[in-house]
Design a protein around this motif. Structure first.
Motif, PDB file in Angstrom:
ATOM      1  N   ASN A  92       0.816  -1.220   0.000  1.00  0.00           N
ATOM      2  CA  ASN A  92       0.000   0.000   0.000  1.00  0.00           C
ATOM      3  C   ASN A  92       0.848   1.268   0.000  1.00  0.00           C
ATOM      4  O   ASN A  92       0.547   2.232   0.711  1.00  0.00           O
ATOM      5  CB  ASN A  92      -0.955   0.012   1.205  1.00  0.00           C
ATOM      6  N   LEU A  93       1.887   1.286  -0.798  1.00  0.00           N
ATOM      7  CA  LEU A  93       2.729   2.478  -0.898  1.00  0.00           C
ATOM      8  C   LEU A  93       2.182   3.420  -1.969  1.00  0.00           C
ATOM      9  O   LEU A  93       1.573   2.996  -2.946  1.00  0.00           O
ATOM     10  CB  LEU A  93       4.170   2.091  -1.247  1.00  0.00           C
ATOM     11  N   LEU A  94       2.423   4.719  -1.788  1.00  0.00           N
ATOM     12  CA  LEU A  94       2.010   5.722  -2.766  1.00  0.00           C
ATOM     13  C   LEU A  94       3.089   5.835  -3.835  1.00  0.00           C
ATOM     14  O   LEU A  94       4.237   6.206  -3.540  1.00  0.00           O
ATOM     15  CB  LEU A  94       1.788   7.066  -2.090  1.00  0.00           C
ATOM     16  N   ARG A  97       5.077   9.163  -4.303  1.00  0.00           N
ATOM     17  CA  ARG A  97       5.994   9.631  -3.250  1.00  0.00           C
ATOM     18  C   ARG A  97       7.246   8.769  -3.224  1.00  0.00           C
ATOM     19  O   ARG A  97       7.204   7.572  -3.509  1.00  0.00           O
ATOM     20  CB  ARG A  97       5.321   9.566  -1.874  1.00  0.00           C
ATOM     21  N   THR A  98       8.346   9.398  -2.831  1.00  0.00           N
ATOM     22  CA  THR A  98       9.585   8.649  -2.644  1.00  0.00           C
ATOM     23  C   THR A  98       9.460   7.754  -1.418  1.00  0.00           C
ATOM     24  O   THR A  98       8.477   7.816  -0.661  1.00  0.00           O
ATOM     25  CB  THR A  98      10.765   9.599  -2.439  1.00  0.00           C
ATOM     26  N   VAL A  99      10.482   6.937  -1.212  1.00  0.00           N
ATOM     27  CA  VAL A  99      10.520   6.089  -0.019  1.00  0.00           C
ATOM     28  C   VAL A  99      10.410   6.940   1.241  1.00  0.00           C
ATOM     29  O   VAL A  99       9.605   6.664   2.131  1.00  0.00           O
ATOM     30  CB  VAL A  99      11.824   5.256  -0.001  1.00  0.00           C
ATOM     31  N   ARG A 100      11.210   8.008   1.302  1.00  0.00           N
ATOM     32  CA  ARG A 100      11.147   8.891   2.474  1.00  0.00           C
ATOM     33  C   ARG A 100       9.761   9.525   2.603  1.00  0.00           C
ATOM     34  O   ARG A 100       9.198   9.644   3.683  1.00  0.00           O
ATOM     35  CB  ARG A 100      12.218   9.974   2.386  1.00  0.00           C
ATOM     36  N   GLY A 101       9.198   9.938   1.468  1.00  0.00           N
ATOM     37  CA  GLY A 101       7.877  10.562   1.489  1.00  0.00           C
ATOM     38  C   GLY A 101       6.799   9.623   1.999  1.00  0.00           C
ATOM     39  O   GLY A 101       5.871  10.049   2.698  1.00  0.00           O
TER      40      GLY A 101
END
Length: 331
Positions: A92-94, A97-101
């Motif tokens: 469920n990653l966006l 956005r970056t990993v940090r984001g």
């Protein structure tokens, strides 16, 4: 730390209603890794989503971090959920956005300032081994790396409890091992209580301190693994050390010996054969590391009379070993 008392949940109504949880009682101690294992449809996902009230139970009480969540208002519940991190099966990653984001997102909802979000995200990414990937996007990551981002995001707000919903089921065996090692490291270094659900006994063997077996929405067995291993008739213990169907041997007795702790290093079978003059056959054996200790189950065929077999079994039990008779041939 986590307590479910008489929790029930069903979907639908009337004769077609599906009972997902049926009067579940579950106790997870502070600082342990607790696994709930069961087949598909057993109610595992409903159970873990009930812990933070993503699924609100029809009845019963749920207490986490000494707060009874089922009695809280919506505003109070939102605050308590910040102390409960959750890892999902499908990341469920966006993608925008970056990993940090993605990690910072968990802090944005708490109102943390930008500088604090950046500092905390970098701190957690270092913990999960992704410092070098902080500026890349999810499409550039492997499945294991994506799950590490999911773990980092779940840890961002300094939770006291971590929930894992089949977090390794979509990963290959090697990646699964690395993620489980990370979960154990997080448990030890941060003192987190971890509740995970899985259908894989290897996950339970690798990382869990305690476990429960869930069937048709009911907990049928639970406890520390070291205790379950030494419990006669334990289904979880049998699943931890699978030996397959019991063969039938005419004129002999088939037994299974459970070894745990120091008993796993003793020459038990050699002594049994020597002391009782028996030509003992090993039909199967499984040895694993459970909770940092060697443990396992061995299936033996004892030939000869029933009286001779009983004497051998009594000898083994006098040594504190768990011995179960699983087959007796015609004599």
């Amino acid at each position: 730390m986590i307590s479910l008392q008489n929790v029930s949940k069903s979907f639908g109504s009337g004769p077609s209603a599906v009972i997902a949880l049926d009067r579940v009682d579950l106790e997870v101690a502070d600082g342990e890794i607790f696994g709930v294992v069961g087949q598909s449809g057993a109610g595992k996902s409903t159970l873990i989503r009930s812990v933070n009230l993503l699924e609100r139970p029809d009845s019963g009480t749920i207490t986490v971090n000494e707060r009874e969540l089922t009695s809280l208002s919506d505003a109070e519940l939102r605050v308590e959920r910040r102390r409960i991190g959750m890892i999902f099966q499908h990341f469920n990653l966006l993608s925008s956005r970056t990993v940090r984001g993605n990690v910072e997102l968990a802090l944005e909802v708490t109102g943390a300032e930008r500088r604090e979000r950046r500092r905390r995200a970098d701190e957690i990414l270092d913990l999960v081994g992704l410092t070098a990937k902080a500026g890349v996007y999810p499409t550039q990551l492997s499945g294991g790396q994506k799950q590490r981002v999911g773990i980092a995001r779940a840890l961002a707000a300094n939770p006291r409890v971590l929930l894992s919903d089949e977090a390794t089921s979509a990963l290959d065996p090697e990646t699964t091992r690395s993620i489980l090692e990370l979960v154990r490291t997080i448990n030890r270094e941060l003192g987190l209580t971890v509740l995970l659900i899985t259908h894989e006994m290897d996950v339970v063997k690798t990382v869990c301190d305690s476990a429960a077996l869930l069937e048709a929405g009911r907990i049928v067995e639970q406890g520390p693994l070291v205790s379950l291993i030494s419990t006669a008739g334990s289904r979880l213990a049998r699943d931890l050390f699978p030996l397959g169907p019991v063969p039938r041997h005419a004129g002999s007795t088939v037994i299974e010996i459970t070894f745990s702790g120091g008993s796993a290093d003793r020459p038990v079978i050699a002594q049994l054969s020597r002391n009782h003059g028996l030509d003992v056959s090993i039909l199967g054996a499984v040895i694993e590391t459970i909770g940092g200790n060697q443990a396992g189950r061995t299936r033996l065929q004892i030939p000869g009379s029933a009286a001779g077999a009983r004497a051998a079994i009594d000898d083994l039990r006098s040594q504190g070993l768990l011995v179960e008779v699983v087959g007796e041939g015609n004599r």
